[in-house]
Enzyme design. Structure first.
Site, mmCIF file in Angstrom:
data_model
loop_
_atom_site.group_PDB
_atom_site.id
_atom_site.type_symbol
_atom_site.label_atom_id
_atom_site.label_comp_id
_atom_site.label_asym_id
_atom_site.label_seq_id
_atom_site.Cartn_x
_atom_site.Cartn_y
_atom_site.Cartn_z
ATOM 1 N NE ARG A 173 6.696 -0.537 10.371
ATOM 2 C CZ ARG A 173 5.540 -0.544 9.711
ATOM 3 N NH1 ARG A 173 5.448 -0.014 8.502
ATOM 4 N NH2 ARG A 173 4.461 -1.082 10.252
ATOM 5 N NE ARG A 191 2.482 -5.147 11.479
ATOM 6 C CZ ARG A 191 3.418 -4.972 10.557
ATOM 7 N NH1 ARG A 191 4.551 -5.628 10.641
ATOM 8 N NH2 ARG A 191 3.224 -4.145 9.563
ATOM 9 N NE ARG A 219 -3.833 -1.563 10.460
ATOM 10 C CZ ARG A 219 -2.832 -1.005 9.783
ATOM 11 N NH1 ARG A 219 -2.955 0.206 9.299
ATOM 12 N NH2 ARG A 219 -1.720 -1.666 9.579
ATOM 13 C CE LYS A 263 -1.946 -1.223 3.938
ATOM 14 N NZ LYS A 263 -1.234 -2.506 4.195
ATOM 15 N NE ARG A 319 7.433 -2.677 6.212
ATOM 16 C CZ ARG A 319 6.106 -2.562 6.321
ATOM 17 N NH1 ARG A 319 5.389 -2.021 5.355
ATOM 18 N NH2 ARG A 319 5.501 -2.987 7.404
HETATM 19 P P1 ADP Z 1 1.659 -1.696 7.579
HETATM 20 O O1 ADP Z 1 1.896 -0.680 6.499
HETATM 21 O O2 ADP Z 1 2.783 -2.640 7.713
HETATM 22 O O3 ADP Z 1 0.328 -2.376 7.451
HETATM 23 P P2 ADP Z 1 1.170 0.587 9.222
HETATM 24 O O4 ADP Z 1 2.352 1.443 9.063
HETATM 25 O O5 ADP Z 1 -0.042 0.906 8.407
HETATM 26 O O6 ADP Z 1 1.627 -0.917 8.952
HETATM 27 O O7 ADP Z 1 0.692 0.522 10.738
HETATM 28 C C1 ADP Z 1 1.614 0.297 11.779
HETATM 29 C C2 ADP Z 1 0.878 0.188 13.092
HETATM 30 O O8 ADP Z 1 0.221 1.430 13.391
HETATM 31 C C3 ADP Z 1 -0.232 -0.850 13.166
HETATM 32 O O9 ADP Z 1 0.260 -2.160 13.432
HETATM 33 C C4 ADP Z 1 -1.069 -0.299 14.329
HETATM 34 O O10 ADP Z 1 -0.436 -0.524 15.565
HETATM 35 C C5 ADP Z 1 -1.015 1.201 14.052
HETATM 36 N N1 ADP Z 1 -2.103 1.621 13.157
HETATM 37 C C6 ADP Z 1 -1.969 2.137 11.894
HETATM 38 N N2 ADP Z 1 -3.166 2.418 11.366
HETATM 39 C C7 ADP Z 1 -4.098 2.069 12.298
HETATM 40 C C8 ADP Z 1 -5.520 2.098 12.339
HETATM 41 N N3 ADP Z 1 -6.231 2.538 11.291
HETATM 42 N N4 ADP Z 1 -6.132 1.665 13.461
HETATM 43 C C9 ADP Z 1 -5.428 1.238 14.521
HETATM 44 N N5 ADP Z 1 -4.090 1.161 14.548
HETATM 45 C C10 ADP Z 1 -3.416 1.574 13.451
HETATM 46 P P1 ADP Z 2 2.270 -1.850 3.212
HETATM 47 O O1 ADP Z 2 2.264 -0.353 3.182
HETATM 48 O O2 ADP Z 2 1.052 -2.446 2.578
HETATM 49 O O3 ADP Z 2 2.547 -2.432 4.562
HETATM 50 P P2 ADP Z 2 4.837 -1.612 1.813
HETATM 51 O O4 ADP Z 2 4.544 -0.707 0.662
HETATM 52 O O5 ADP Z 2 5.547 -1.047 2.976
HETATM 53 O O6 ADP Z 2 3.468 -2.350 2.273
HETATM 54 O O7 ADP Z 2 5.641 -2.866 1.237
HETATM 55 C C1 ADP Z 2 6.060 -3.930 2.088
HETATM 56 C C2 ADP Z 2 7.419 -4.459 1.617
HETATM 57 O O8 ADP Z 2 7.273 -5.088 0.335
HETATM 58 C C3 ADP Z 2 8.476 -3.359 1.413
HETATM 59 O O9 ADP Z 2 9.721 -3.890 1.804
HETATM 60 C C4 ADP Z 2 8.437 -3.082 -0.089
HETATM 61 O O10 ADP Z 2 9.693 -2.623 -0.578
HETATM 62 C C5 ADP Z 2 8.101 -4.463 -0.654
HETATM 63 N N1 ADP Z 2 7.301 -4.387 -1.888
HETATM 64 C C6 ADP Z 2 6.362 -3.462 -2.221
HETATM 65 N N2 ADP Z 2 5.847 -3.711 -3.438
HETATM 66 C C7 ADP Z 2 6.484 -4.816 -3.905
HETATM 67 C C8 ADP Z 2 6.391 -5.591 -5.121
HETATM 68 N N3 ADP Z 2 5.546 -5.272 -6.109
HETATM 69 N N4 ADP Z 2 7.174 -6.691 -5.222
HETATM 70 C C9 ADP Z 2 8.019 -7.036 -4.239
HETATM 71 N N5 ADP Z 2 8.161 -6.356 -3.082
HETATM 72 C C10 ADP Z 2 7.405 -5.257 -2.905
#
Ligand code: ADP
Ligand code: ADP
Length: 210
Positions: A155, A166, A88, A13, A122
């Site tokens: 992270r 998660r 979420r 995302k 990541r």
């Molecule tokens: P990822 O991109 O790996 O899904 P995020 O960066 O979006 O992770 O979120 C990291 C953490 O921040 C989540 O595991 C949660 O603890 C908190 N968080 C983010 N967005 C929300 C939300 N909409 N509601 C509750 N907690 C959230």
């Molecule tokens: P989210 O925001 O949904 O948690 P991220 O954009 O942070 O996901 O991506 C999660 C991990 O996957 C990062 O290390 C990113 O570089 C990698 N990634 C993202 N898109 C791709 C792809 N198309 N193919 C392989 N790895 C990817």
């Protein structure tokens, strides 16, 4: 264009949002990034949520909803925004529906195995927010941000214990949103896999948003 990016942690995302925000000229609002910057700046909110993020649990709805409400009422969101990581829970989706009307919800579909591979590799730059992967999207110089040369970090919640938690949280609390938004005619699915480049995923995203 007012949109939500939905999908499990690691679905890509943030990676797609970084491209889409320039293409559509709208802000990218990541609730995870907002919480992490509060933690870094040691604000009251940051202190309140630090342990929750480290464990990979969800911040309470009331706190998260208030933060998003404040953010999307800023002038730069008038023409639209990309919400990444919000909503979420169903309660968050209901609150968002009261704040504004969405144009689309892009749902990034990916297998659990690929998610684990992505999250464990990541790396990110804490100040620029740039996202990398040790194998799929490595920086030009190992361990350093392409733009500023700063050290990349892993992270806390991308360590094995928190990753599994998660994914459980996603299945229990967030996955039901796919049906919720399907029922409201807003879901646009994008199939992704580690053999698809981020650019290819972005092209698919543009297609489903046309
Ligand atoms: P990822 O991109 O790996 O899904 P995020 O960066 O979006 O992770 O979120 C990291 C953490 O921040 C989540 O595991 C949660 O603890 C908190 N968080 C983010 N967005 C929300 C939300 N909409 N509601 C509750 N907690 C959230
Ligand atoms: P989210 O925001 O949904 O948690 P991220 O954009 O942070 O996901 O991506 C999660 C991990 O996957 C990062 O290390 C990113 O570089 C990698 N990634 C993202 N898109 C791709 C792809 N198309 N193919 C392989 N790895 C990817």
């Amino acid at each position: 264009m007012k949109m939500v990016f939905l999908g499990p942690p690691g679905a890509g995302k943030g990676t797609v949002a970084a491209k889409a925000k320039d293409y559509y000229s709208i802000p990218h609002i990541s609730t995870g990034d907002l919480f992490r910057s509060n933690i870094k700046n040691k604000t009251e909110l940051g202190k309140q949520v630090e342990a929750i993020l480290a464990a990979g649990s969800l911040v309470p709805d009331s706190v998260t909803i208030a933060m998003v409400k404040d953010r999307i009422s800023q002038p730069d969101c008038e023409k639209g925004f990309i919400l990444d990581g919000f909503p979420r829970t169903i309660a968050q989706a209901e609150a968002l529906a009261e704040m504004t009307e969405l144009d689309a919800v892009v749902n990034f579909v990916i297998s659990n195995e690929e998610v684990v591979e992505r999250l464990s590799g990541r790396r990110m730059c804490p100040s620029t927010g740039h996202i990398y992967h040790v194998k799929f999207n490595p920086p030009k110089v190992e361990g350093k941000d392409d733009e500023t040369g700063e050290d990349l970090i892993q992270r806390d919640d991308d360590k094995p214990q928190a990753i599994l938690h998660r994914l459980e949280v996603y299945t229990a609390q967030t996955e039901p949103l796919i049906k919720w938004y399907t029922d409201r005619g807003l879901i646009r699915n994008v199939q992704t896999s580690n053999s698809m480049s981020p650019d290819a995923v972005f092209e698919e995203t543009k297609k489903v948003l046309k």
